[in-house]
Design a protein around this motif. Structure first.
Motif, PDB file in Angstrom:
ATOM      1  N   LYS A   1     -38.054 -18.195 -61.098  1.00 45.58           N
ATOM      2  CA  LYS A   1     -39.025 -19.662 -61.270  1.00 45.58           C
ATOM      3  C   LYS A   1     -40.319 -19.274 -60.304  1.00 45.58           C
ATOM      4  O   LYS A   1     -40.512 -18.699 -59.266  1.00 45.58           O
ATOM      5  N   PRO A   2     -40.987 -20.112 -60.286  1.00 49.34           N
ATOM      6  CA  PRO A   2     -42.101 -20.064 -59.538  1.00 49.34           C
ATOM      7  C   PRO A   2     -41.813 -20.405 -57.641  1.00 49.34           C
ATOM      8  O   PRO A   2     -41.661 -20.978 -57.906  1.00 49.34           O
ATOM      9  N   LYS A   3     -42.693 -19.479 -57.385  1.00 55.14           N
ATOM     10  CA  LYS A   3     -43.155 -19.717 -55.309  1.00 55.14           C
ATOM     11  C   LYS A   3     -43.718 -21.525 -55.382  1.00 55.14           C
ATOM     12  O   LYS A   3     -44.091 -21.864 -56.119  1.00 55.14           O
ATOM     13  N   ILE A   4     -43.230 -22.464 -54.562  1.00 52.66           N
ATOM     14  CA  ILE A   4     -43.487 -23.750 -54.275  1.00 52.66           C
ATOM     15  C   ILE A   4     -44.859 -23.468 -53.185  1.00 52.66           C
ATOM     16  O   ILE A   4     -45.089 -23.490 -52.471  1.00 52.66           O
ATOM     17  N   ALA A   5     -45.447 -23.135 -53.733  1.00 53.07           N
ATOM     18  CA  ALA A   5     -47.018 -23.400 -53.596  1.00 53.07           C
ATOM     19  C   ALA A   5     -47.020 -24.137 -51.843  1.00 53.07           C
ATOM     20  O   ALA A   5     -47.887 -23.994 -50.888  1.00 53.07           O
ATOM     21  N   GLN A   6     -46.919 -26.149 -52.489  1.00 55.53           N
ATOM     22  CA  GLN A   6     -46.975 -27.321 -51.507  1.00 55.53           C
ATOM     23  C   GLN A   6     -46.853 -27.803 -52.789  1.00 55.53           C
ATOM     24  O   GLN A   6     -46.188 -27.819 -53.740  1.00 55.53           O
ATOM     25  N   THR A   7     -45.730 -28.853 -51.589  1.00 50.87           N
ATOM     26  CA  THR A   7     -44.929 -29.929 -52.630  1.00 50.87           C
ATOM     27  C   THR A   7     -45.772 -30.924 -52.632  1.00 50.87           C
ATOM     28  O   THR A   7     -46.057 -32.169 -52.426  1.00 50.87           O
ATOM     29  N   GLU A   8     -47.068 -31.330 -52.984  1.00 55.68           N
ATOM     30  CA  GLU A   8     -48.051 -31.712 -53.681  1.00 55.68           C
ATOM     31  C   GLU A   8     -49.379 -31.709 -53.915  1.00 55.68           C
ATOM     32  O   GLU A   8     -49.433 -30.057 -53.737  1.00 55.68           O
TER      33      GLU A   8
ATOM     34  N   GLY B   1     -47.747 -19.394 -58.170  1.00 55.13           N
ATOM     35  CA  GLY B   1     -46.942 -19.777 -56.800  1.00 55.13           C
ATOM     36  C   GLY B   1     -47.909 -18.866 -55.165  1.00 55.13           C
ATOM     37  O   GLY B   1     -47.441 -18.932 -54.517  1.00 55.13           O
ATOM     38  N   LEU B   2     -48.119 -17.577 -55.938  1.00 52.61           N
ATOM     39  CA  LEU B   2     -48.184 -16.490 -55.577  1.00 52.61           C
ATOM     40  C   LEU B   2     -49.470 -16.660 -54.464  1.00 52.61           C
ATOM     41  O   LEU B   2     -50.175 -15.788 -53.296  1.00 52.61           O
ATOM     42  N   SER B   3     -50.403 -17.064 -55.129  1.00 53.32           N
ATOM     43  CA  SER B   3     -51.726 -16.510 -54.637  1.00 53.32           C
ATOM     44  C   SER B   3     -52.128 -17.532 -53.636  1.00 53.32           C
ATOM     45  O   SER B   3     -51.557 -18.519 -52.999  1.00 53.32           O
ATOM     46  N   LYS B   4     -53.308 -16.078 -52.782  1.00 53.65           N
ATOM     47  CA  LYS B   4     -53.573 -17.526 -51.994  1.00 53.65           C
ATOM     48  C   LYS B   4     -55.376 -18.124 -51.710  1.00 53.65           C
ATOM     49  O   LYS B   4     -55.312 -18.275 -50.921  1.00 53.65           O
ATOM     50  N   LYS B   5     -55.125 -18.207 -53.243  1.00 55.37           N
ATOM     51  CA  LYS B   5     -56.258 -18.591 -53.260  1.00 55.37           C
ATOM     52  C   LYS B   5     -55.861 -20.223 -54.110  1.00 55.37           C
ATOM     53  O   LYS B   5     -56.716 -20.580 -55.198  1.00 55.37           O
ATOM     54  N   GLN B   6     -55.125 -20.938 -53.626  1.00 56.37           N
ATOM     55  CA  GLN B   6     -55.152 -21.769 -54.429  1.00 56.37           C
ATOM     56  C   GLN B   6     -55.399 -23.506 -54.590  1.00 56.37           C
ATOM     57  O   GLN B   6     -55.871 -23.706 -53.855  1.00 56.37           O
ATOM     58  N   PRO B   7     -55.417 -23.819 -55.385  1.00 60.82           N
ATOM     59  CA  PRO B   7     -55.001 -23.667 -56.817  1.00 60.82           C
ATOM     60  C   PRO B   7     -55.090 -21.907 -57.911  1.00 60.82           C
ATOM     61  O   PRO B   7     -54.453 -22.885 -58.736  1.00 60.82           O
ATOM     62  N   TYR B   8     -55.881 -21.784 -57.485  1.00 68.63           N
ATOM     63  CA  TYR B   8     -56.324 -21.132 -58.815  1.00 68.63           C
ATOM     64  C   TYR B   8     -56.337 -19.463 -58.677  1.00 68.63           C
ATOM     65  O   TYR B   8     -55.037 -18.817 -57.192  1.00 68.63           O
ATOM     66  N   CYS B   9     -55.815 -18.729 -59.221  1.00 66.42           N
ATOM     67  CA  CYS B   9     -55.199 -17.491 -59.280  1.00 66.42           C
ATOM     68  C   CYS B   9     -56.090 -16.334 -58.851  1.00 66.42           C
ATOM     69  O   CYS B   9     -57.240 -16.268 -58.736  1.00 66.42           O
TER      70      CYS B   9
END
Ligand code: FES
Length: 79
Positions: free
Chosen positions: A3-10, A27-35
């Motif tokens: 399952k993907p990691k929840i980067a944030q709930t919004e 959901g692991l990227s440190k450059k959310q919402p991008y890969c």
């Protein structure tokens, strides 16, 4: 990781120019919402998104949307 990691709930609100973008699915990227390449240790692949009109967009941050890559409100059930 099934399952993907929840980067944030919004969602991530972004102003985009016409062009191509890679939305993080794992959901692991440190450059959310991008890969940022973090998916390489998972079975997930980023999603290529072609934006055809300049404007404001809401990318899903919880990674559980039913309308990838955009927010569909599913994050509200994860809070
Ligand atoms: S942030 Fe994922 S559905 Fe809204």
């Amino acid at each position: 990781m099934d399952k993907p990691k929840i980067a944030q709930t919004e969602p991530y609100e972004v102003n985009l120019k016409t062009g191509k973008y890679w939305w993080c699915r794992c959901g692991l990227s440190k450059k959310q919402p991008y890969c940022d390449g973090s998916h390489q240790v998972t079975d997930f692949e980023p999603m290529k998104v072609e934006i055809k009109r300049d404007g404001k967009y809401w990318f899903c941050g919880c990674k559980h949307t039913g309308k990838q890559p955009f927010c569909d409100g599913s994050h509200q059930a994860l809070r």
